[in-house]
Design a protein around this motif. Structure first.
Motif, PDB file in Angstrom:
ATOM      1  N   THR A 111       1.920  -9.824  -0.330  1.00  0.00           N
ATOM      2  CA  THR A 111       2.601  -9.173  -1.044  1.00  0.00           C
ATOM      3  C   THR A 111       4.238 -10.160  -0.954  1.00  0.00           C
ATOM      4  OG1 THR A 111       2.046  -7.178  -0.888  1.00  0.00           O
ATOM      5  CG2 THR A 111       4.368  -7.213  -1.724  1.00  0.00           C
ATOM      6  N   TYR A 112       4.467 -10.626  -2.082  1.00  0.00           N
ATOM      7  CA  TYR A 112       6.062 -11.549  -2.090  1.00  0.00           C
ATOM      8  C   TYR A 112       7.001 -10.872  -2.328  1.00  0.00           C
ATOM      9  CZ  TYR A 112       2.025 -15.117  -1.718  1.00  0.00           C
ATOM     10  OH  TYR A 112       1.027 -15.670  -1.277  1.00  0.00           O
ATOM     11  N   ALA A 147       6.122 -12.661 -13.678  1.00  0.00           N
ATOM     12  CA  ALA A 147       6.373 -11.462 -13.046  1.00  0.00           C
ATOM     13  C   ALA A 147       5.655 -10.354 -13.848  1.00  0.00           C
ATOM     14  CB  ALA A 147       7.720 -11.128 -12.732  1.00  0.00           C
ATOM     15  N   ILE A 193       4.325  -8.207  -5.734  1.00  0.00           N
ATOM     16  CA  ILE A 193       5.565  -8.749  -5.677  1.00  0.00           C
ATOM     17  C   ILE A 193       6.265  -7.745  -5.334  1.00  0.00           C
ATOM     18  CG2 ILE A 193       5.159 -10.853  -6.752  1.00  0.00           C
ATOM     19  CD1 ILE A 193       6.485  -9.925  -9.013  1.00  0.00           C
ATOM     20  N   GLN A 232      -0.693 -18.949  -2.774  1.00  0.00           N
ATOM     21  CA  GLN A 232      -1.056 -17.479  -3.021  1.00  0.00           C
ATOM     22  C   GLN A 232      -2.427 -17.199  -2.435  1.00  0.00           C
ATOM     23  OE1 GLN A 232      -0.023 -15.841  -6.920  1.00  0.00           O
ATOM     24  NE2 GLN A 232       0.761 -18.086  -7.395  1.00  0.00           N
TER      25      GLN A 232
END
Length: 560
Positions: free
Chosen positions: A9-10, A332, A317, A4
């Protein structure tokens, strides 16, 4: 090492991803790229399967990177470019670094970067505070003459054993020559351990050399007679000239002491991958300038303070093909969810700021993303068009499933024209790509496309397997049923289900384990009562099975 970075931005689907989750992540990342955005990376939080591998290989797309847990860790907030000093460094060097970098403490390492301790402004402050009951300690330095020269930026006239680290004591030659040099009493200091700081007092200079002091420091950049230097050489006395006055010189000499006898060897350290939630609890009642971060090899990799813990996370994310935290990647809830693109029921995701949330009741998330391409007047590449076709075909059973909408068909036809592949040919290739039941272990089958839901006090899971007929299922039914029960117990679920769908005949079998009241309330015909039920015409978990389960749970609650 974590993959990371703070600038990425995933884009990530749900746990145990299906083809639509993987394909929509890839396609949306490509759309962002075509729109001129940087740092959008497709990701996954579960394993692949034969169907997904077939799709990715056909359209030359790499498997998205795996992110199993996004919970903030020490590595997310630690300072990586650590200001540090090595053993043997001087207080002067430490003070210079503290002033230059505006820090309160500095780690001390050895030559191999192994953490040994730290020195702080508080420790050095204590070192310089006068201790009237310990006058000898107020004048002591543990250093070498070379370090004294460096601290003073002195002019060297003669030095003997300059690199030898010794305990020495500073004395200012301000008294009358008749009393100077009388080293008597309990606090007597041998001449060979004495540093004499003096101005242009020729008599004190000569007397210091005669009694053999370790170092003579002449202050104020004043000159020294050649005969004094010659006498010093004859008597083995080191002589240097300081640019400062006597008081400043004496104080600066004390800063030439090495930190080795000063630095704190007891420290609080953490590993870079430790979760911040746990770290916060451990440091709540502690009060140190900094917490050290060390690797398994004992080497220093970073440090952080209590204020660093309070910094907001910068990991971003985008959720695709789901909007429930129970289905999202671990952690998350602790990072920034910046967008959600989905076609399922509304879940329980909360965000700190307003975000783009597209929740469209179509058959596939890839339908939504392909429509975003069209609205942006951007044509996807043939490969990305094929990827989005695959997501639509998989989720709608090639437009024959109950979740299919006219827009799915319209978008699929548009993508056919770009990809150069027909939907029917692609569907045959995808659905013939291999049986999950044959290619995976029973436990892997249960987890392959599994989602967890919460309805009141009921926490349950529903997995779905799509097969060409039920023959493979019946060959493995007992093993799959046992694996389902083991999974339910391990995850502490009220009940767990597997929907086995025949994509040729559009029928399904439901295997269930768990709460007896719920199982007794199932109204579908039982193939094997209490374990397997026949669901004719049911192929959609989202639109057909979940609403049935929800209503069944409510009927059980009403009965209670």
């Amino acid at each position: 090492m974590s993959i990371q970075t703070q600038d990425n931005t995933y884009i990530i689907g749900h746990k145990n991803p299906d083809a639509d989750a993987i394909c929509s992540a890839i396609a949306y990342a490509e759309l962002k790229k075509q729109q001129g955005h940087k740092g959008f990376i497709p990701a996954r939080c579960g394993n692949t399967n034969a169907r997904i591998d077939t799709i990715l290989n056909k359209f030359n797309q790499p498997l998205p990177i795996f992110l199993g847990d996004l919970s903030p860790t020490v590595s997310d907030i630690m300072v990586r470019n650590v200001v540090k000093i090595k053993e043997g460094a001087t207080i002067s060097e430490a003070l210079e670094l503290i002033d230059r970098h505006d820090v309160r403490s500095i780690p001390v390492t050895n030559e191999d970067n192994i953490l040994k301790g730290y020195v702080s402004v508080f420790q050095m402050g204590d070192y310089f505070i006068p201790k009237l009951n310990e006058p000898k300690a107020m004048r002591q330095v543990n250093t070498s003459i070379s370090n004294v020269v460096k601290a003073l930026k002195a002019d060297v006239k003669h030095v003997v054993k300059g690199d030898s680290v010794e305990d020495m004591f500073v004395k200012i030659g301000a008294m009358d020559i008749r009393s100077f040099g009388k080293f008597t009493g309990s606090s007597a200091i041998p001449a060979e351990q004495t540093i004499v700081v003096v101005g242009d007092r020729w008599d004190i200079q000569q007397r210091s050399i005669q009694i053999g002091v370790r170092l003579l420091v002449i202050t104020g950049s004043l000159g020294v007679d050649p005969e004094v230097i010659e006498m010093a050489k004859d008597n083995g006395v080191s002589v240097i000239i300081s640019p400062f006055d006597s008081a400043t010189t004496a104080w600066t000499i004390r800063t030439a002491s090495q930190v080795d006898k000063l630095y704190e060897r007891e420290y609080i350290s953490f590993g870079p991958n430790e979760l911040l939630k746990k770290v916060s609890k451990r440091i709540a009642n502690t009060n140190v300038p900094a917490y050290m971060v060390v690797g398994e090899d004992g080497k220093l990799v970073g440090l952080f303070s209590k204020t660093d813990i309070l910094k907001p996370t910068r990991t971003n994310i985008i959720l695709v093909d789901h909007n429930e935290l129970g289905q999202a990647v671990q952690g998350a809830a602790d990072v920034n969810i910046t967008e959600i693109i989905d076609h399922h029921r509304l879940g329980n995701v909360g965000t700190q700021q307003p975000i783009l949330f597209i929740n469209d009741p179509v058959g596939s998330t890839c339908t939504i993303i392909a429509d975003l391409f069209r609205r942006s007047e951007i044509d996807p590449t043939p490969e990305i068009a094929g990827i989005m076709m695959s997501g639509i075909i998989s989720d709608t059973l090639n437009l024959t499933g109950p979740t299919t909408t006219p827009r799915d068909g319209e978008i699929l036809a548009w993508l056919e024209g770009i990809s150069g592949v027909t939907a029917n040919d692609l569907a045959h290739e995808i659905f013939s790509s291999g049986s999950i039941i044959i290619s995976m272990t029973p436990d892997e089958v249960i987890r392959a496309d599994q989602k967890i839901y919460q309805e009141g006090d009921f926490k349950y899971s529903v997995s779905q397997i799509e097969e060409l007929g039920f023959n493979n299922f019946w060959d493995k039914v007992d093993e799959l049923s046992a694996a389902l029960n083991d999974f339910r117990v391990a995850e502490e679920l009220t009940f767990a289900c597997v929907l086995v769908t025949d994509i040729n005949k559009h029928n399904s079998l439901l295997v269930v384990s768990g709460d007896e009241d719920f199982i007794d309330a199932i109204t579908y015909p039982a193939v094997e009562k209490g374990r397997i039920y026949e669901l004719k015409g049911v192929v959609s978990r989202k639109k057909q099975l979940i609403p049935f389960i929800t209503s069944t749970i409510k009927s059980v609650d009403l009965k209670d």
